[in-house]
Enzyme design. Structure first.
Site, PDB file in Angstrom:
ATOM      1  N   HIS A  49       1.020  -1.289   0.154  1.00  0.00           N
ATOM      2  CA  HIS A  49       0.159  -0.086  -0.120  1.00  0.00           C
ATOM      3  C   HIS A  49       0.922   1.270  -0.054  1.00  0.00           C
ATOM      4  O   HIS A  49       0.598   2.172  -0.810  1.00  0.00           O
ATOM      5  CB  HIS A  49      -0.740  -0.128   1.290  1.00  0.00           C
ATOM      6  CG  HIS A  49      -1.729   1.132   1.556  1.00  0.00           C
ATOM      7  ND1 HIS A  49      -3.162   1.239   1.515  1.00  0.00           N
ATOM      8  CD2 HIS A  49      -1.608   2.403   1.814  1.00  0.00           C
ATOM      9  CE1 HIS A  49      -3.416   2.348   1.755  1.00  0.00           C
ATOM     10  NE2 HIS A  49      -2.511   3.147   1.847  1.00  0.00           N
ATOM     11  N   GLU A  50       1.787   1.197   0.895  1.00  0.00           N
ATOM     12  CA  GLU A  50       2.840   2.418   0.952  1.00  0.00           C
ATOM     13  C   GLU A  50       3.693   2.455  -0.426  1.00  0.00           C
ATOM     14  O   GLU A  50       3.990   3.621  -0.560  1.00  0.00           O
ATOM     15  CB  GLU A  50       3.662   2.477   2.322  1.00  0.00           C
ATOM     16  CG  GLU A  50       2.787   2.284   3.425  1.00  0.00           C
ATOM     17  CD  GLU A  50       1.879   3.450   3.854  1.00  0.00           C
ATOM     18  OE1 GLU A  50       2.068   4.595   3.226  1.00  0.00           O
ATOM     19  OE2 GLU A  50       0.681   3.188   4.445  1.00  0.00           O
ATOM     20  N   HIS A  69       1.831   4.256  -2.927  1.00  0.00           N
ATOM     21  CA  HIS A  69       1.828   5.563  -2.755  1.00  0.00           C
ATOM     22  C   HIS A  69       3.199   6.289  -3.188  1.00  0.00           C
ATOM     23  O   HIS A  69       3.144   7.260  -4.061  1.00  0.00           O
ATOM     24  CB  HIS A  69       1.621   6.107  -1.302  1.00  0.00           C
ATOM     25  CG  HIS A  69       0.315   6.047  -0.684  1.00  0.00           C
ATOM     26  ND1 HIS A  69      -0.935   6.551  -1.387  1.00  0.00           N
ATOM     27  CD2 HIS A  69      -0.075   5.360   0.458  1.00  0.00           C
ATOM     28  CE1 HIS A  69      -1.843   6.138  -0.439  1.00  0.00           C
ATOM     29  NE2 HIS A  69      -1.357   5.575   0.492  1.00  0.00           N
ATOM     30  N   ASP A  82      -6.450   8.208   3.722  1.00  0.00           N
ATOM     31  CA  ASP A  82      -6.454   8.245   2.181  1.00  0.00           C
ATOM     32  C   ASP A  82      -7.719   8.985   1.800  1.00  0.00           C
ATOM     33  O   ASP A  82      -7.419   9.610   0.715  1.00  0.00           O
ATOM     34  CB  ASP A  82      -5.996   7.243   1.282  1.00  0.00           C
ATOM     35  CG  ASP A  82      -4.615   6.427   1.652  1.00  0.00           C
ATOM     36  OD1 ASP A  82      -3.574   7.334   2.182  1.00  0.00           O
ATOM     37  OD2 ASP A  82      -4.368   5.312   2.065  1.00  0.00           O
TER      38      ASP A  82
END
Length: 379
Positions: free
Chosen positions: A75-76, A79, A173
């Site tokens: 997920h990070e 980003h 988010d």
């Protein structure tokens, strides 16, 4: 949970375990607490799904947690990679007690970048949930096995992380997406951040309310679930409040000018008397006086308290330099700068002196005191 931040330098402490897109991957010490607590909480589910007991069920529970944090890491990374593709450099990837966050060296330049970078993280989790769920739906893995339990855990946890992070409030988010939408509509980043921060506070209250009222209605939640929901609600409230405070501080920074933090000043020669300096200041309607060196450089400024202590009858015979504070070379700032650029120049100059001279085209326009700058930003 996940959030994005924009520090000017590395802010997280912990162990660097690698690099992605040129940014360090940091495991914070609090991550170990999260692993331990989540493993304990996962044991009942691991036992129910696999029928195992003893040390084996603890290994499966730990595998659930490792799988969860692997998903958070992806997920990070999403980003960071998307941000980098849009010109916003990732600064660090951090795994923490609360999941993780991605920090950047500067804020998103446009609402579109802000929204796209934010939404890609939850999208990755939802895609992983679909993959794990699809493998379960194929029914090729026997139910009750460890592999089946891992697929189930991957589907459920990624689905939860993806949906939860899409809630429309900072620091989640979804809050970044809302921030971008309001920013685009109002053309004000400040308005977008404050609006998303207040919605984040509403979401935080909603999580706590659900925790406290839900069990009374459905009678299906455990005390541990309630405690965790309350803790998460408190975390969301703190994050939303921090975002609002940060937006207000940034607005103050963007509005900083020499006129807003400094005081107009007149100049006198180094050989002039205190009486002459006082007359010049009175004629200009200002209080500050800068003393020029023979070469025209700002060499000192009059100390108001020292000047006030001189009896009026002695002002004509007192050299202005006798009540002045010397200024080192370089203790000047460009009076035409504003916002962050002015603060950067002030930071350089105030390392030399707590009081600096503002210049416009080489002409003295005022004095700026570091204490006044700090007060203006905090106001």
């Amino acid at each position: 949970m996940s959030s994005t931040r924009t520090p000017s330098r590395r802010t997280a402490s912990g162990w660097v375990i690698g690099h992605v897109a040129g940014a360090p991957v940091i495991v914070a010490p609090t991550w170990l607490i999260a692993v331990a607590v989540l493993t304990v909480l996962s044991v009942p589910a691991a036992r129910a799904l696999t029928g195992l007991d003893g040390s084996a069920v603890w290994v499966v529970a730990l595998a659930f947690v490792v799988l969860l944090f692997a998903s958070v890491f992806l997920h990070e990374v999403a980003h960071g990679l998307v941000a980098r593709a849009r010109g916003q450099e990732p600064h660090e990837f951090v795994l923490t007690l609360w999941g993780g966050h991605t920090a950047f060296g500067g804020p998103a330049p446009t609402p579109a970048t802000n929204a796209i970078v934010a939404i890609v993280g939850p999208v990755v989790n939802l895609a992983l949930a679909a993959v794990f769920g699809g493998l379960l739906a194929l029914d090729v893995v026997p139910r009750g096995t460890v592999l089946w339990a891992l697929l189930w855990s991957g589907a459920v946890t990624n689905g939860f992380v993806g949906v939860f992070n899409l809630l429309p409030g900072l620091p989640l988010d979804g809050g970044r997406v809302l921030e971008a939408a309001v920013w685009a509509a109002t053309r004000s980043r400040y308005t977008g951040t404050v609006a998303a921060g207040w919605v984040g506070r509403v979401v935080a209250v909603g999580v706590v309310a659900w925790a406290l009222l839900g069990p009374l209605n459905a009678n299906a939640e455990s005390f541990t679930d309630v405690v965790w929901a309350v803790v998460i609600g408190a975390f969301l409230w703190a994050g939303a409040s921090a975002a609002i405070r940060g937006a207000r501080a940034q607005r103050n920074v963007d509005g900083v000018t020499v006129a807003s933090v400094g005081h107009a000043a007149v100049t006198v020669g180094h050989g002039d008397s205190l009486a002459h300096a006082g007359a010049a200041a009175a004629a200009a309607g200002v209080q500050d006086v800068v003393v020029l060196a023979p070469d025209g450089r700002p060499a000192a400024y009059v100390d108001r308290a020292a000047a006030a202590s001189v009896p009026p009858h002695a002002a004509g015979s007192t050299a202005v330099t006798a009540v002045s504070v010397p200024l080192p070379v370089g203790a000047t700032v460009d009076g035409t700068l504003v916002g962050q650029a002015l603060l950067a120049d002030l930071a350089r100059a105030t390392r030399l002196s707590p009081v600096v001279v503002a210049l416009v085209d080489g002409r003295v326009t005022g004095l700026v005191r570091a204490t006044d700058v700090i007060a203006a930003i905090r106001a």
